[in-house]
Structures are given as structure tokens and as C-alpha cells.
Motif scaffolding. Structure first.
Motif, PDB file in Angstrom:
ATOM      1  N   LEU A 136       0.821  -1.215   0.000  1.00  0.00           N
ATOM      2  CA  LEU A 136       0.000   0.000   0.000  1.00  0.00           C
ATOM      3  C   LEU A 136       0.857   1.268   0.000  1.00  0.00           C
ATOM      4  CD1 LEU A 136      -2.899  -1.021   2.431  1.00  0.00           C
ATOM      5  CD2 LEU A 136      -2.877  -1.045  -0.071  1.00  0.00           C
ATOM      6  N   GLN A 137       2.000   1.234   0.680  1.00  0.00           N
ATOM      7  CA  GLN A 137       2.902   2.392   0.625  1.00  0.00           C
ATOM      8  C   GLN A 137       3.407   2.607  -0.800  1.00  0.00           C
ATOM      9  OE1 GLN A 137       3.479   4.630   2.792  1.00  0.00           O
ATOM     10  NE2 GLN A 137       3.545   3.819   4.877  1.00  0.00           N
ATOM     11  N   ASN A 138       3.784   1.528  -1.471  1.00  0.00           N
ATOM     12  CA  ASN A 138       4.242   1.658  -2.859  1.00  0.00           C
ATOM     13  C   ASN A 138       3.129   2.155  -3.770  1.00  0.00           C
ATOM     14  OD1 ASN A 138       6.885   0.868  -2.371  1.00  0.00           O
ATOM     15  ND2 ASN A 138       6.433  -1.312  -2.646  1.00  0.00           N
ATOM     16  N   MET A 139       1.903   1.685  -3.549  1.00  0.00           N
ATOM     17  CA  MET A 139       0.767   2.193  -4.322  1.00  0.00           C
ATOM     18  C   MET A 139       0.595   3.688  -4.122  1.00  0.00           C
ATOM     19  SD  MET A 139      -2.517  -0.350  -4.135  1.00  0.00           S
ATOM     20  CE  MET A 139      -3.495   1.039  -4.721  1.00  0.00           C
ATOM     21  N   GLN A 140       0.714   4.115  -2.868  1.00  0.00           N
ATOM     22  CA  GLN A 140       0.503   5.517  -2.545  1.00  0.00           C
ATOM     23  C   GLN A 140       1.531   6.411  -3.245  1.00  0.00           C
ATOM     24  OE1 GLN A 140       0.889   6.295   1.637  1.00  0.00           O
ATOM     25  NE2 GLN A 140       0.905   8.523   1.369  1.00  0.00           N
ATOM     26  N   ARG A 141       2.740   5.893  -3.418  1.00  0.00           N
ATOM     27  CA  ARG A 141       3.814   6.712  -4.005  1.00  0.00           C
ATOM     28  C   ARG A 141       3.712   6.811  -5.530  1.00  0.00           C
ATOM     29  NH1 ARG A 141       7.146   3.239  -0.582  1.00  0.00           N
ATOM     30  NH2 ARG A 141       7.485   4.275   1.439  1.00  0.00           N
ATOM     31  N   ARG A 142       3.009   5.857  -6.153  1.00  0.00           N
ATOM     32  CA  ARG A 142       2.959   5.866  -7.614  1.00  0.00           C
ATOM     33  C   ARG A 142       1.773   6.715  -8.082  1.00  0.00           C
ATOM     34  NH1 ARG A 142       3.388   0.493 -11.335  1.00  0.00           N
ATOM     35  NH2 ARG A 142       5.315   0.358 -10.120  1.00  0.00           N
ATOM     36  N   PRO A 143       2.007   7.702  -8.935  1.00  0.00           N
ATOM     37  CA  PRO A 143       0.915   8.609  -9.330  1.00  0.00           C
ATOM     38  C   PRO A 143      -0.106   7.964 -10.272  1.00  0.00           C
ATOM     39  CG  PRO A 143       2.929   9.163 -10.495  1.00  0.00           C
ATOM     40  CD  PRO A 143       3.293   8.110  -9.489  1.00  0.00           C
ATOM     41  N   GLN A 144       0.310   7.009 -11.082  1.00  0.00           N
ATOM     42  CA  GLN A 144      -0.618   6.372 -12.014  1.00  0.00           C
ATOM     43  C   GLN A 144      -0.158   4.953 -12.309  1.00  0.00           C
ATOM     44  OE1 GLN A 144      -0.668   8.467 -15.773  1.00  0.00           O
ATOM     45  NE2 GLN A 144       1.455   9.100 -15.531  1.00  0.00           N
ATOM     46  N   PHE A 145      -1.104   4.167 -12.860  1.00  0.00           N
ATOM     47  CA  PHE A 145      -0.857   2.746 -13.083  1.00  0.00           C
ATOM     48  C   PHE A 145      -1.158   2.379 -14.528  1.00  0.00           C
ATOM     49  CE2 PHE A 145      -2.421   3.559  -8.793  1.00  0.00           C
ATOM     50  CZ  PHE A 145      -1.350   3.119  -8.038  1.00  0.00           C
ATOM     51  N   ALA A 146      -0.463   1.360 -15.002  1.00  0.00           N
ATOM     52  CA  ALA A 146      -0.626   0.933 -16.393  1.00  0.00           C
ATOM     53  C   ALA A 146      -1.803  -0.035 -16.509  1.00  0.00           C
ATOM     54  CB  ALA A 146       0.651   0.249 -16.879  1.00  0.00           C
ATOM     55  N   PHE A 147      -2.643   0.174 -17.548  1.00  0.00           N
ATOM     56  CA  PHE A 147      -3.754  -0.719 -17.852  1.00  0.00           C
ATOM     57  C   PHE A 147      -3.705  -1.079 -19.333  1.00  0.00           C
ATOM     58  CE2 PHE A 147      -5.230   1.274 -13.994  1.00  0.00           C
ATOM     59  CZ  PHE A 147      -5.880   0.236 -13.332  1.00  0.00           C
ATOM     60  N   PRO A 148      -4.230  -2.244 -19.697  1.00  0.00           N
ATOM     61  CA  PRO A 148      -4.258  -2.612 -21.111  1.00  0.00           C
ATOM     62  C   PRO A 148      -5.025  -1.581 -21.934  1.00  0.00           C
ATOM     63  CG  PRO A 148      -4.827  -4.490 -19.718  1.00  0.00           C
ATOM     64  CD  PRO A 148      -4.799  -3.287 -18.825  1.00  0.00           C
ATOM     65  N   ASP A 149      -4.562  -1.365 -23.146  1.00  0.00           N
ATOM     66  CA  ASP A 149      -5.183  -0.391 -24.053  1.00  0.00           C
ATOM     67  C   ASP A 149      -6.438  -0.987 -24.689  1.00  0.00           C
ATOM     68  OD1 ASP A 149      -5.074   2.101 -25.757  1.00  0.00           O
ATOM     69  OD2 ASP A 149      -4.987   0.544 -27.304  1.00  0.00           O
ATOM     70  N   PHE A 150      -7.540  -0.231 -24.664  1.00  0.00           N
ATOM     71  CA  PHE A 150      -8.802  -0.737 -25.206  1.00  0.00           C
ATOM     72  C   PHE A 150      -8.699  -1.020 -26.699  1.00  0.00           C
ATOM     73  CE2 PHE A 150     -12.970   0.072 -27.186  1.00  0.00           C
ATOM     74  CZ  PHE A 150     -13.716  -0.938 -26.572  1.00  0.00           C
ATOM     75  N   GLY A 151      -8.057  -0.142 -27.432  1.00  0.00           N
ATOM     76  CA  GLY A 151      -7.957  -0.333 -28.873  1.00  0.00           C
ATOM     77  C   GLY A 151      -7.140  -1.557 -29.247  1.00  0.00           C
TER      78      GLY A 151
END
Length: 435
Positions: A122-137
Motif C-alpha cells: 500500500l505504501q508503494n501504491m501511494q507513491r505511484r501517481p498512475q498505473f498501467a492498464f491494457p489499451d482498449f484499442g
């Protein structure tokens, strides 16, 4: 360290009950029993939000859990999901509180050795501003599974049926918080709105569902029901009753009635309604609804198995059949993680049994309405087609002008879709028995 709040402990209990097989709403009710309303509302947001975004949360957690979320102890994973939802979606919760309370929660849950793991992730999550997700296209299935937070098998089904853009619209609709709707009883919509306004409750009509009112925040269901005789009911369910077009004064049998909203809607125009359901606990809610409105003489409650209904033939029968509920994932977000592909086939067999039993309860010349809150073809159109193919003397008879034509398919069956109407999904077919 401070003990976890009562709300967080209740949320963890609700997730544990769900893992053990309880429905999400029942698990929440049991875990929050006796809780004061404000704390319960906060807990409901945490629990239902975690259900709603579980796929998205797990995708994020997988970026920090060394061996993936599937390798984690179930209690630890529940704690992480709750903590992640607070970090990602609950802006009112300070990040330090989300982390520290999760650490204490996992200790309280009897897995103290995982405290460091929970803290680190959770600390590492808090420090990361954004997360990678698969591209819809590039990969729409992976995108709707992860960012859209729906099981892969369902996403694949829906893309195959409607195409990827409509499937994305459905997934996005499911991830919205449900709005509050009521169906007034024994009073007109205009009078109901006037009574609500007198109680300082704002409401809006629903263009495609003339029997429904949307109750605007911050009013609660209890406040609305205190101001006007009504039941809490999504417009999709109200449309099923309107589509049934039961003649005034008719005797009606509702074969799977609990919790009673449709039975009450039918009783608003019909003569008398016999409401039946297999669950005595759920039938108590039907009785409570009828008594609250003062309709104990209009709605009779019977605990009975719909496959062996103890009734003589009547003018009209509504069979709102048990189903996968894929049209109600906005209102019941736990459903998407509870239902499996195998459930569709097993429920179809039950639906056929119930349809056959319901048909035997219809007088010659009477009406049988089959409905579900599922979006799946096997539970809806195919069940009706199978029923008609195996019997003579029955025809599909859509009611003329009862609902807007754009809510009907080419055969005249009611089809309400969350991605189109912005409410629950519903299906209904009105069948006439030959005189």
C-alpha cells in the motif's frame, strides 16, 4: 497503533462472508447490524466500491505483489483490496490512515506476519501517481477485464453479442453508483411529486418509465417512503409490470415474488395478487411491504416452490424467474464475481421447469409473463422460444402501446439494457393462452 475502525472491521467481515457464499447485500447487513446510519453508509461505500472495482484493484495490486494476488492468503487479499479502494477512490480518507488501518486490520484478522507485506504494497501504491492498464484499442477484452473490472468470460460474451463499443458502454454503466427510484402506489405521479416536495424531497420523472420517480440526493429511501405510498423499484422492474398489461380486476399469481415490488405494482391495478416464493425469510418482506401500504387484503403471501405451485388457474401469472442477474451489476456489484458461466445452463433448466409450472396456472385465454433481470440470450429469448416450440395453444402477444416501442425487440419482447437506458437490465415476454 490504534485499533481499526468499526467500519473497516465490518467491511472485512462482509468480504469474508461473501467468500463463504453469502450474497453481498446479506453479508453487508449481517456485518453492519446495529451500526449507526452514518457509519453503515461509509461501510457500504467501502464494501460495494471494493466489489465494483475488484478487477481494477487486483490489476493494480498485481503490479506490487511479487507472486500475484492469487498467491495471497484470502484474508490478506481482502485487507489489501479494502485498503487499495480507500487509496484509489475514497478521497475523504487520508492515505496514511488507509495504510496504517489496513496494517492493523490484517493483524486483527489473525495474519500478523503479513503486516509488513500489506504496509509495503500500500505504501508503494501511494507513491505511484498512475498505473498501467491494457489499451482498449489494442486488447479490448483485457482492458474491460482490468480497468472495467469485469470477469473475462463475461466481457468476451458481451463483445461477441454487441461488439466491443457497446460492451464497453455496458461495463461503464455497471460501474456507476445506482440511483434511487420509487414506484408510487395508489397515487398519481403528480400527486406523489407534490407530497415529496412538501417533505422537501426533490424528484424527477423518468421519460421511458411513466410509473417511476427518481429521488434526488440527499434524500434516503426511508424518507421518500415516509412521504408517499410507494416501493423502492428500479424503472426496469416497473416496466416489466407495465408491459404485463394485466387487466383491471384480474386475479394474478406472482410465482417468484420476493421481495414484492412487482407484486405491489401488479396489485395497483389488478384485483388480487397471490405472491409466492420459496424463501420464508424473503416472503416476510412481501408481507411487510403490503402491510406498510395497507394492502394486506390485496396481496396474499404464500411460501411455495414455483415448480409445484399450489394454485388453481388464474387470469394472469408473472414468473420473474431466478437468473444470473447480469442486468443488475450496478445495484449488486458482487454478482459479477459470484456468477459463473456454468450458472447460465443450470439456471436455464430451472427456468424451463418454472415456465412449465407457471403455464399450468393460467386459465384458458389468460396471460403468462416471463421475465428476468438477466442480459443473457440463453435465459431470455431462448427460454421463450423453447417454451413456444414445445406447446400448442400459446402465442407471443406484446401489449399494444404499454411501453415505448424502442424498448421492444423485433418480436415485441421487452428488452431494457443498462448501456442504453441507464437503469437495470430487464427482459419480459407476454404470452397468451388460447381460449
Amino acid at each position: 497503533m490504534p485499533q481499526p475502525t468499526v467500519g473497516r472491521q465490518a467491511a472485512l467481515e462482509a468480504l469474508a462472508r461473501f467468500r463463504e457464499g453469502e450474497l453481498g447485500d446479506r453479508a453487508l447487513d449481517a456485518a453492519t447490524h446495529g451500526m449507526e446510519p452514518r457509519e453503515r453508509a461509509w461501510t457500504q461505500e467501502l464494501v460495494y466500491g471494493t466489489f465494483r472495482l475488484r478487477g481494477r484493484i487486483d490489476h493494480v495490486l498485481n503490479q506490487f505483489a511479487r507472486d500475484g494476488v492469487d498467491s495471497l492468503h484470502p484474508e490478506v487479499l481482502d485487507v489489501l483490496r479494502l485498503g487499495a479502494y480507500q487509496l484509489l477512490e475514497m478521497g475523504s480518507v487520508p492515505p496514511y490512515a488507509a495504510v496504517s488501518q489496513s496494517v492493523e486490520l490484517v493483524r486483527m484478522a489473525g495474519v500478523p506476519r503479513a503486516a509488513g507485506l500489506v504496509n509495503g504494497i500500500l505504501q508503494n501504491m501511494q507513491r505511484r501517481p498512475q498505473f498501467a492498464f491494457p489499451d482498449f484499442g489494442h486488447d479490448p477484452v483485457a482492458h474491460l477485464e482490468a480497468w472495467g473490472s469485469h470477469p473475462r468470460w463475461l466481457v468476451q460474451r458481451w463483445i461477441g453479442r454487441w461488439g466491443r463499443d457497446a460492451a464497453r458502454a455496458l461495463v461503464e454503466a455497471n460501474n456507476l453508483r445506482p440511483e434511487l427510484y420509487i414506484r408510487p402506489l395508489d397515487v398519481s405521479i403528480d400527486e406523489a411529486r407534490a407530497r415529496l416536495a412538501a417533505a422537501e424531497i426533490e424528484s424527477e420523472t423518468v421519460d421511458f418509465s411513466p410509473d417511476s420517480l427518481r429521488i434526488l440526493p440527499p434524500a434516503s429511501a426511508a424518507q421518500a417512503l415516509a412521504a408517499v405510498p410507494a416501493v423502492v423499484q428500479d424503472p426496469a422492474a416497473a416496466l416489466v409490470v407495465r408491459y404485463a398489461a394485466v387487466p383491471a380486476g384480474a386475479t394474478v399469481l406472482d410465482l417468484a415474488a420476493a421481495p414484492g415490488g412487482k407484486a405491489m405494482g401488479l396489485a395497483d391495478g389488478a384485483g388480487r395478487v397471490a405472491a409466492a416464493d420459496l424463501s420464508a425469510r424473503r416472503m416476510r418482506r412481501v408481507v411487510e411491504n403490503a402491510e406498510r401500504i395497507g394492502w394486506g387484503d390485496r396481496v396474499g403471501a404464500v411460501v411455495a416452490d414455483g415448480r409445484r405451485p399450489p394454485f388453481r388457474p388464474v387470469d394472469a401469472v408473472l414468473l420473474d424467474a431466478p437468473c444470473t442477474g447480469t442486468g443488475t451489476f450496478r445495484r449488486h456489484p458482487d454478482g459479477r464475481w459470484r456468477v459463473t458461466e456454468d450458472d447460465i445452463a443450470s439456471l436455464a433448466r430451472l427456468q424451463d421447469e418454472l415456465l412449465a409450472a407457471a403455464a399450468a396456472c393460467v386459465k384458458p385465454g389468460g396471460v403468462l409473463v416471463y421475465s428476468t433481470c438477466s442480459l443473457e440470450h440463453e435465459e431470455n429469448e431462448l427460454r421463450v422460444e423453447t417454451f413456444l416450440a414445445g406447446r400448442t395453444g400459446w402465442t407471443l402477444e406484446p401489449p399494444a402501446g404499454a411501453v415505448d416501442a424502442d424498448l421492444l425487440d423485433d418480436a415485441g419482447r421487452l428488452c431494457v439494457l443498462p448501456q442504453r437506458q441507464g437503469v437495470d437490465g430487464a427482459f419480459a415476454a407476454r404470452l397468451r393462452r388460447a381460449a
